[in-house]
Design an enzyme around this catalytic site. Structure first.
Site, short mmCIF file in Angstrom:
data_model
loop_
_atom_site.label_atom_id
_atom_site.label_comp_id
_atom_site.label_asym_id
_atom_site.label_seq_id
_atom_site.Cartn_x
_atom_site.Cartn_y
_atom_site.Cartn_z
N SER A 189 0.87 -1.17 0.00
CA SER A 189 0.00 0.00 0.00
C SER A 189 0.90 1.22 0.00
O SER A 189 2.04 1.16 0.44
CB SER A 189 -0.85 0.01 1.25
OG SER A 189 -1.46 1.27 1.42
N TYR A 202 -0.80 -0.90 10.58
CA TYR A 202 -1.11 -1.22 9.18
C TYR A 202 0.01 -0.74 8.26
O TYR A 202 0.55 -1.49 7.47
CB TYR A 202 -2.45 -0.57 8.79
CG TYR A 202 -2.83 -0.77 7.34
CD1 TYR A 202 -3.28 -2.01 6.89
CD2 TYR A 202 -2.74 0.27 6.43
CE1 TYR A 202 -3.63 -2.21 5.56
CE2 TYR A 202 -3.09 0.09 5.10
CZ TYR A 202 -3.54 -1.15 4.66
OH TYR A 202 -3.87 -1.34 3.35
#
Ligand SMILES: NC(=O)c1ccc[n+]([C@@H]2O[C@H](COP(=O)([O-])OP(=O)(O)OC[C@H]3O[C@@H](n4cnc5c(N)ncnc54)[C@H](OP(=O)(O)O)[C@@H]3O)[C@@H](O)[C@H]2O)c1
Ligand SMILES: *[C@@H]1O[C@H](CO)[C@@H](O)[C@H](O)[C@H]1NC(C)=O
Ligand SMILES: *[C@@H]1O[C@H](CO)[C@@H](O)[C@H](O)[C@H]1NC(C)=O
Ligand SMILES: *[C@@H]1O[C@H](CO)[C@@H](O)[C@H](O)[C@H]1NC(C)=O
Ligand SMILES: *[C@@H]1O[C@H](CO)[C@@H](O)[C@H](O)[C@H]1NC(C)=O
Length: 309
Positions: A189, A202
């Site tokens: 990401s 995350y």
């Protein structure tokens, strides 16, 4: 005056040299972008790498789109997610639409004791492509110590975002290395490239995926194996809690159609033209500015991770 002139001459040549160099660099980037995003070319994936493709987290969002795009290229698909119902649905849709074999494995990647089951189910399959897609974030951005059920969340996020990538790679890489063919696509990401405050765990697990992929690529490229780290910005999926796709927040299908074409061309990619442009802009931003912007994400409600009902 005599002292200045030679210096001025020197500076002139430095300037001209720099300009020529920059012009060359920019033309190269433009040509590469043209080749990547505009010209039509064969995707770097397909049965030539091996009969089967394995996609984790493949019943929704980005994973489902990868499964469909790979099936469209003629690959047989192994789908892995939690819910057998969703697996059956997606698998029969793929079988009907693309006329390829499918196989499903129902496991929960937040657990650690699932890999023997996966190994047994994959035994004997010639695997050409692995998409390490499964991943989770939190419900909303939050300071580390305020995350609900913190002990459990830490364990789950690491199991699903980090452990799954390593263990799945461990399972399929020997077969690929034996045949000197294969591609491993790890869905990281952009938050793994630029740390996002309030999504600390995350963001950090995604950085692990990015590093792992880049180094793995270096280790195995000479053995015919292409490892790619995909770093999307926002994609309109359940995870991002975005329903309506826009130009900068494309649907999973739009995103993946662009991303599969970068396989074999870019070992690290934003996957999608608009995201790549955003990435270039962000790389020019000083880090405090970026930090400031992402700190206000939660409040501004226009975010990446707001709940939009
Ligand atoms: N969407 C974005 O904006 C965005 C941006 C950057 C990166 N990413 C990354 O892209 C990847 C896919 O995200 P997405 O947005 O497509 O997610 P998504 O729409 O929420 O889909 C998640 C998929 O994973 C499965 N899954 C979820 N938890 C699981 C678990 N514990 N065990 C097994 N399977 C599980 C789900 O099926 P079941 O519910 O049946 O298990 C579903 O098929 C993630 O790694 C994410 O970090 C997404
Ligand atoms: C972010 O928003 C959610 C709900 O909208 C809230 O519960 C949470 O405390 C917020 N986090 C921060 C760090 O402000
Ligand atoms: C979480 O773990 C810490 C130490 O490992 C422990 O002190 C704490 O009680 C745990 N919290 C919960 C809610 O279990
Ligand atoms: C993907 O993950 C595998 C295993 O973790 C790693 O070997 C490989 O290098 C990664 N690929 C990319 C592109 O990150
Ligand atoms: C970001 O910068 C603005 C203006 O300089 C400031 O008012 C705001 O408090 C900053 N936000 C954060 C989260 O630091």
């Amino acid at each position: 005056m005599e002292h200045v002139l030679p210096a001025a001459g020197f500076l002139y040549w430095v300037g001209a040299g720099t300009e020529a160099y920059l012009a060359l660099r920019i033309s190269c980037s433009l040509l590469m972008a043209l080749r990547l995003w505009i010209l039509d070319h064969e995707p770097g994936v397909g049965p030539k790498l091996g009969e089967w493709a394995v996609v984790t987290g493949s019943t929704d969002g980005i994973g489902k789109s990868y499964a469909e795009q790979l099936a469209k290229c003629g690959m047989k698909i192994v789908l892995i997610s939690r819910s057998q119902d969703k697996l059956n649905q997606v698998s029969s849709k793929i079988r009907e639409k693309f006329k390829v074999d499918t196989k499903t494995i129902a496991v929960d990647f937040t657990s650690e004791d699932i890999y023997d089951k996966i190994k047994t189910s994959l035994a004997g399959l010639q695997i050409g492509v692995l998409v390490n897609n499964v991943g989770m974030s939190y419900e909303y951005p939050e300071y580390f110590l305020e995350i609900p059920d913190l002990n459990n969340t830490i364990k789950k996020l690491i199991n699903i975002n980090v452990l799954s990538v390593c263990r799945m790679t461990r399972l399929v890489l020997p077969g690929m290395a034996g045949r000197s063919k294969g591609a491993i696509l790890n869905i990281s990401s952009v938050s793994g490239m630029y740390p996002v405050p309030q999504l600390t765990i995350y963001s950090a697990t995604k950085a692990f995926v990015d590093f792992f992929s880049q180094r793995l690529h270096e280790e195995y490229k000479s053995k015919g194996i292409f490892v790619q780290s995909v770093l999307p910005f926002c994609v309109a999926t359940k995870l991002a809690k975005i329903r309506k796709p826009t130009l900068d927040k494309p649907s999973a299908d739009t995103f993946v159609k662009a991303a599969v074409k970068t396989v074999g061309l870019q070992s690290r990619t934003d996957g999608y033209l608009i995201h790549s442009l955003l990435g270039s802009v962000m790389s020019l931003m000083p880090s405090w500015m970026y930090f400031n912007m992402s700190m206000s994400l939660n409040k501004s409600q226009s975010s990446f991770y707001t709940i939009d009902n």
